[in-house]
Design an enzyme around this catalytic site. Sequence first.
Site, PDB file in Angstrom:
ATOM      1  CG  ASP A 229      -1.867   1.132   1.300  1.00  0.00           C
ATOM      2  OD1 ASP A 229      -1.593   2.192   0.691  1.00  0.00           O
ATOM      3  OD2 ASP A 229      -2.902   0.999   1.968  1.00  0.00           O
TER       4      ASP A 229
ATOM      5  CG  ASN B 220      -0.259   2.320 -12.499  1.00  0.00           C
ATOM      6  OD1 ASN B 220      -0.780   2.940 -13.420  1.00  0.00           O
ATOM      7  ND2 ASN B 220      -0.940   1.433 -11.765  1.00  0.00           N
TER       8      ASN B 220
ATOM      9  CE1 TYR C 133      -6.088  11.174 -10.427  1.00  0.00           C
ATOM     10  CE2 TYR C 133      -6.314  12.885 -12.093  1.00  0.00           C
ATOM     11  CZ  TYR C 133      -5.931  11.612 -11.731  1.00  0.00           C
ATOM     12  OH  TYR C 133      -5.386  10.765 -12.676  1.00  0.00           O
TER      13      TYR C 133
ATOM     14  CE  LYS D  41      -2.337  11.298 -10.951  1.00  0.00           C
ATOM     15  NZ  LYS D  41      -1.567  10.057 -10.792  1.00  0.00           N
TER      16      LYS D  41
HETATM   17  P1  NDP Z   1      -7.656   2.094 -11.553  1.00  0.00           P
HETATM   18  O1  NDP Z   1      -8.591   2.680 -10.566  1.00  0.00           O
HETATM   19  O2  NDP Z   1      -8.186   1.219 -12.626  1.00  0.00           O
HETATM   20  O3  NDP Z   1      -6.503   1.294 -10.796  1.00  0.00           O
HETATM   21  C1  NDP Z   1      -5.818   1.923  -9.754  1.00  0.00           C
HETATM   22  C2  NDP Z   1      -4.740   0.995  -9.232  1.00  0.00           C
HETATM   23  O4  NDP Z   1      -4.070   1.678  -8.179  1.00  0.00           O
HETATM   24  C3  NDP Z   1      -5.303  -0.291  -8.652  1.00  0.00           C
HETATM   25  O5  NDP Z   1      -4.380  -1.346  -8.876  1.00  0.00           O
HETATM   26  C4  NDP Z   1      -5.375   0.037  -7.174  1.00  0.00           C
HETATM   27  O6  NDP Z   1      -5.302  -1.102  -6.321  1.00  0.00           O
HETATM   28  C5  NDP Z   1      -4.106   0.851  -7.022  1.00  0.00           C
HETATM   29  N1  NDP Z   1      -4.091   1.619  -5.792  1.00  0.00           N
HETATM   30  C6  NDP Z   1      -4.989   2.553  -5.369  1.00  0.00           C
HETATM   31  N2  NDP Z   1      -4.627   3.005  -4.154  1.00  0.00           N
HETATM   32  C7  NDP Z   1      -3.492   2.336  -3.817  1.00  0.00           C
HETATM   33  C8  NDP Z   1      -2.631   2.361  -2.701  1.00  0.00           C
HETATM   34  N3  NDP Z   1      -2.874   3.153  -1.642  1.00  0.00           N
HETATM   35  N4  NDP Z   1      -1.554   1.552  -2.693  1.00  0.00           N
HETATM   36  C9  NDP Z   1      -1.298   0.737  -3.748  1.00  0.00           C
HETATM   37  N5  NDP Z   1      -2.083   0.644  -4.809  1.00  0.00           N
HETATM   38  C10 NDP Z   1      -3.158   1.447  -4.848  1.00  0.00           C
HETATM   39  O7  NDP Z   1      -6.881   3.338 -12.179  1.00  0.00           O
HETATM   40  P2  NDP Z   1      -6.054   3.492 -13.533  1.00  0.00           P
HETATM   41  O8  NDP Z   1      -5.434   2.205 -13.902  1.00  0.00           O
HETATM   42  O9  NDP Z   1      -6.911   4.192 -14.505  1.00  0.00           O
HETATM   43  O10 NDP Z   1      -4.955   4.557 -13.072  1.00  0.00           O
HETATM   44  C11 NDP Z   1      -3.587   4.233 -12.922  1.00  0.00           C
HETATM   45  C12 NDP Z   1      -2.805   5.524 -12.874  1.00  0.00           C
HETATM   46  O11 NDP Z   1      -3.040   6.265 -14.074  1.00  0.00           O
HETATM   47  C13 NDP Z   1      -3.204   6.461 -11.730  1.00  0.00           C
HETATM   48  O12 NDP Z   1      -2.057   7.052 -11.183  1.00  0.00           O
HETATM   49  C14 NDP Z   1      -4.064   7.498 -12.414  1.00  0.00           C
HETATM   50  O13 NDP Z   1      -4.072   8.720 -11.722  1.00  0.00           O
HETATM   51  C15 NDP Z   1      -3.402   7.597 -13.761  1.00  0.00           C
HETATM   52  N6  NDP Z   1      -4.259   8.155 -14.807  1.00  0.00           N
HETATM   53  C16 NDP Z   1      -5.375   7.492 -15.217  1.00  0.00           C
HETATM   54  C17 NDP Z   1      -6.178   8.025 -16.201  1.00  0.00           C
HETATM   55  C18 NDP Z   1      -7.402   7.340 -16.722  1.00  0.00           C
HETATM   56  O14 NDP Z   1      -8.116   7.941 -17.560  1.00  0.00           O
HETATM   57  N7  NDP Z   1      -7.709   6.121 -16.318  1.00  0.00           N
HETATM   58  C19 NDP Z   1      -5.865   9.340 -16.804  1.00  0.00           C
HETATM   59  C20 NDP Z   1      -4.649   9.937 -16.323  1.00  0.00           C
HETATM   60  C21 NDP Z   1      -3.889   9.350 -15.356  1.00  0.00           C
HETATM   61  P3  NDP Z   1      -6.640  -1.749  -5.628  1.00  0.00           P
HETATM   62  O15 NDP Z   1      -7.182  -2.716  -6.637  1.00  0.00           O
HETATM   63  O16 NDP Z   1      -6.118  -2.374  -4.397  1.00  0.00           O
HETATM   64  O17 NDP Z   1      -7.592  -0.610  -5.369  1.00  0.00           O
END
Ligand code: NDP
Length: 268
Positions: A67, A94, A192, A196
Site C-alpha cells: 500500500d 502507477n 486529484y 498530479k
Molecule cells: P484504476 O482505478 O483502474 O486502478 C488503480 C490501481 O491503483 C489499482 O491497482 C489500485 O489497487 C491501485 N491503488 C490505489 N490506491 C493504492 C494504494 N494506496 N496503494 C497501492 N495501490 C493502490 O486506475 P487506472 O489504472 O486508470 O490509473 C492508474 C494511474 O493512471 C493512476 O495514477 C491514475 O491517476 C493515472 N491516470 C489514469 C487516467 C485514466 O483515464 N484512467 C488518466 C490519467 C492518469 P486496488 O485494486 O487495491 O484498489
Amino acid sequence: MSTDVRTALVTGANRGLGRETARQLVERGFQVIVTSRNAADARATAATLAAAAKAPGSVAALSLPFDVADADAVAAAGELLREEGAKIDVLVNNAGIAMDGFNADVARRTIEVNFFGPLRVTEALLPLIPAGGTIVMVSSGMGELSGVDAGLRARFTAPALTRNGVAALAREFVADVAAGRHRERGWPSSAYRVSKIALNALVRVWAPELAARRIIINAVCPGWVRTDMGGPGASRSVEKGAASIVRAAALVNEPTGGFFRDGHRIDW
Ligand code: NDP
C-alpha cells in the site's frame, strides 16, 4: 530472476493501467515484479500474466502487501527486496486514486496516495535502482499548470524549489482545505489535480539530483483511459494508455525531467 535482463517493478499492478503496463513490459522482454496492496491479488496477476506470455519466470509477485500510502508497508517491502538482492532497473509509480467529492478527507487521502505514495516508494527503492535506471511517475494532463492561479504556478515552478519544498506545498494544500481557505490561497477545488501538479513538480526538481547517479525520471500522462478510474466512456483503450507509460519505462539514460504522452513532450 536472472541479472542480465532488465527488471521492472510496477505499483498498483493488479488492475487497470498498472496491470496492462506489466503485461506490455513482459512482452518487451522485461522481468516484472507486480505489486498490489493485496498480496494475493499480486500473486494472481503474476500467475495470469506469466501464463498468458507463456513465460513462467517472467513475472514475480511481491509477497508483501504494498500500500503506497502505508510508510511501514513500503519500508518492509524495500527491506525484503534488498534482502533478496533485487535490482530494479525500472520503477513505474502507477498506483493512484481519483475520489468522488471534495473535502478535507478527500484532499488528505488523495495527496497521501498520489503524491506522497510515489515519493516514499521511490525513496525506499532508490538504493536498488542502478545507474542506467528509469523511474516513471504516472501523472495526468489534469496536472498541467495552465489555467492554475498564477501565484500558485510561480510557487510550483520556482527554480529554487526542492523535494522538501514540493512536499511542503502538498501539505499546505491539505491544511488549507481543512481550514476552509484553499480558494483564497489560489488552490483549485480538485485534490486529484493538485496531487498530479505536485507529482510533476517532484519530477522536475528530482531529475537533476538523480542525473548525477545516471538515473532518469519522467512523468507520463496515459490519456483518458477506459479503466475503473477513467470509466467506460473514456476515449482510450487500456492498451493505448499503458503503451504511453511503457514508452517512458523503456527509455535509458535520456531524456529526463520531462512530461510525456505517447512519447511526445507535453506542457507542464
Ligand atoms: P484504476 O482505478 O483502474 O486502478 C488503480 C490501481 O491503483 C489499482 O491497482 C489500485 O489497487 C491501485 N491503488 C490505489 N490506491 C493504492 C494504494 N494506496 N496503494 C497501492 N495501490 C493502490 O486506475 P487506472 O489504472 O486508470 O490509473 C492508474 C494511474 O493512471 C493512476 O495514477 C491514475 O491517476 C493515472 N491516470 C489514469 C487516467 C485514466 O483515464 N484512467 C488518466 C490519467 C492518469 P486496488 O485494486 O487495491 O484498489
